[in-house]
Design a protein around this motif. Structure first.
Motif, short mmCIF file in Angstrom:
data_model
loop_
_atom_site.label_atom_id
_atom_site.label_comp_id
_atom_site.label_asym_id
_atom_site.label_seq_id
_atom_site.Cartn_x
_atom_site.Cartn_y
_atom_site.Cartn_z
N HIS A 32 0.87 -1.18 0.00
CA HIS A 32 0.00 0.00 0.00
C HIS A 32 0.90 1.23 0.00
CE1 HIS A 32 -3.08 -2.78 2.18
NE2 HIS A 32 -3.08 -2.97 0.86
N GLU A 33 1.50 1.50 -1.14
CA GLU A 33 2.56 2.50 -1.21
C GLU A 33 2.07 3.91 -0.92
OE1 GLU A 33 5.22 4.16 -4.77
OE2 GLU A 33 5.64 2.05 -4.30
N ALA A 34 0.92 4.26 -1.43
CA ALA A 34 0.42 5.63 -1.24
C ALA A 34 0.19 5.92 0.24
CB ALA A 34 -0.87 5.84 -2.03
N GLU A 35 -0.49 4.96 0.94
CA GLU A 35 -0.76 5.17 2.36
C GLU A 35 0.54 5.18 3.17
OE1 GLU A 35 -2.12 3.03 0.41
OE2 GLU A 35 -4.31 3.01 0.57
N GLY A 36 1.47 4.26 2.80
CA GLY A 36 2.74 4.21 3.53
C GLY A 36 3.55 5.46 3.34
N THR A 37 3.58 5.98 2.13
CA THR A 37 4.33 7.20 1.86
C THR A 37 3.75 8.38 2.62
OG1 THR A 37 4.93 6.41 -0.34
CG2 THR A 37 5.12 8.77 0.06
N GLU A 38 2.43 8.46 2.69
CA GLU A 38 1.78 9.57 3.40
C GLU A 38 2.13 9.54 4.89
OE1 GLU A 38 -2.69 11.48 4.08
OE2 GLU A 38 -2.44 9.54 3.07
N ASP A 39 2.08 8.34 5.49
CA ASP A 39 2.40 8.25 6.91
C ASP A 39 3.87 8.58 7.17
OD1 ASP A 39 -0.12 7.63 7.81
OD2 ASP A 39 0.15 5.47 7.66
N LEU A 40 4.74 8.10 6.32
CA LEU A 40 6.17 8.38 6.50
C LEU A 40 6.47 9.86 6.33
CD1 LEU A 40 7.84 5.34 4.67
CD2 LEU A 40 7.68 5.74 7.13
N GLU A 41 5.83 10.49 5.36
CA GLU A 41 6.04 11.93 5.18
C GLU A 41 5.58 12.71 6.42
OE1 GLU A 41 7.59 13.64 3.12
OE2 GLU A 41 7.73 12.59 1.19
N ALA A 42 4.46 12.29 7.00
CA ALA A 42 3.97 12.98 8.20
C ALA A 42 4.94 12.79 9.37
CB ALA A 42 2.58 12.46 8.58
N ALA A 43 5.46 11.56 9.51
CA ALA A 43 6.43 11.30 10.57
C ALA A 43 7.71 12.09 10.34
CB ALA A 43 6.73 9.80 10.65
N ALA A 44 8.11 12.21 9.09
CA ALA A 44 9.33 12.97 8.76
C ALA A 44 9.15 14.45 9.10
CB ALA A 44 9.67 12.80 7.28
N GLN A 45 8.00 15.00 8.77
CA GLN A 45 7.76 16.40 9.06
C GLN A 45 7.74 16.67 10.56
OE1 GLN A 45 7.70 18.94 6.93
NE2 GLN A 45 8.16 17.46 5.30
N ALA A 46 7.38 15.64 11.34
CA ALA A 46 7.36 15.80 12.80
C ALA A 46 8.74 15.64 13.42
CB ALA A 46 6.40 14.77 13.42
N GLY A 47 9.74 15.34 12.59
CA GLY A 47 11.10 15.26 13.11
C GLY A 47 11.66 13.87 13.28
N TRP A 48 10.91 12.85 12.85
CA TRP A 48 11.43 11.49 13.00
C TRP A 48 12.35 11.17 11.81
CZ3 TRP A 48 10.25 9.20 17.55
CH2 TRP A 48 10.79 7.93 17.76
N LEU A 49 13.65 11.16 12.07
CA LEU A 49 14.63 11.06 10.99
C LEU A 49 14.62 9.69 10.31
CD1 LEU A 49 17.67 12.99 12.47
CD2 LEU A 49 15.77 13.83 11.09
#
Length: 288
Positions: A32-49
């Motif tokens: 589920h690439e679209a959903e996974g990418t969206e969650d990872l982008e949100a985590a990245a923006q929150a500072g999770w490297l």
């Protein structure tokens, strides 16, 4: 909480970001690439490297076909390096040396000399953090060879073999360098340097290296024979075409031409058999 439920103004805590990271990775495992990418982008923006690192790996794989994704991967890796520090360490499970290596490899894929130089710099920075990375030294050697620095590449390949005596890629790369960049008269001197550098392990190293050199030489012979064989095949084909045209021009009913036609038919049959034999031979010469 899905990606679409998060408001743009709603802050995400590091704890929530960690949950998004693991959920994003789970989505990717389930294709589920679209959903996974969206969650990872949100985590990245929150500072999770670590989320940035996983996104960089994903975009790097896809970016070989799409340059914009390659640039996004570079941006994420650069952001990790810029944000690295004691406070950021808990949010990055991958070693920072691997981040530098990944960044160097991506940048070096560019077409300019500046890209190559930046890639080399990034690999050197990664090796400063982890000087015992055999893969890092070997990859740096490849970049140095591309940059026209065979002596530097030679040193990096040797270090890689010192660190990992079973590293097949390092043997192959070192053999490639010796085969293409060292004159035959200078090869004995290079072998003597290997004896000095590797001591008791030198015989094993030279044996593996010699095997790789033999394979390179065999491949070059195959390629040469295959290229020349195709040239000969084309000449045979041209001769066959001319014989065919001559046969057709002798297709009349004049008795005086009967014997000539028979001889030409025999010659054309011989030519066709020769052509088919040569095509079969060329097929056997194609290395797997």
């Amino acid at each position: 909480m899905s990606g679409t439920d998060r408001g743009a103004s709603t802050p995400v805590t590091l704890t929530e970001a960690e949950a998004l990271l693991f959920r994003g990775l789970q989505h990717l495992q389930e294709d589920h690439e679209a959903e996974g990418t969206e969650d990872l982008e949100a985590a990245a923006q929150a500072g999770w490297l670590e989320a940035r690192y996983q996104l960089a790996l994903l975009y790097a794989r896809k970016g070989r076909r799409r340059g914009s994704l390659r640039q996004q991967a570079i941006d994420h890796l650069s952001a990790i390096i810029s944000a690295s520090g004691p406070d950021a360490a808990p949010t990055l499970s991958a070693g920072l040396d691997r981040v530098h290596f990944a960044l160097g490899g991506l940048i070096a894929e560019g077409s300019s000399d500046e890209d190559l130089a930046q890639g080399i710099t990034s690999y050197r920075e990664g090796l400063t953090l982890n000087p015992l990375s055999a893969t890092g030294h070997n990859q740096l050697g490849r970049l140095l060879l591309r940059a026209g620095q065979p002596l530097g590449a030679l040193g990096e390949y040797k270090v890689a073999l010192q660190l990992d005596p079973e590293m097949r890629a390092a043997y192959s790369d070192l053999a490639h360098l010796l085969f293409h960049h060292v004159k035959p008269d200078d090869l004995a001197e290079e072998f003597s340097h290997i004896v000095e550098d590797f001591g008791e392990r030198a015989p094993a190293v030279l044996a593996r290296l010699s095997q790789e050199l033999v394979e390179l030489g065999r491949g070059q012979v195959y390629r040469g024979l295959y290229t020349k064989g195709h040239q000969l095949k084309n000449l045979m084909g041209m001769g066959g075409s001319r014989l065919l045209r001559l046969t057709r021009s002798l297709a009349g009913e004049s008795p005086d031409l009967t014997q000539i036609r028979a001889q030409v038919d025999e010659l054309r049959a011989d030519q066709e058999r020769l052509y088919e034999e040569w095509v079969g031979y060329l097929s056997s010469m194609t290395p797997d």
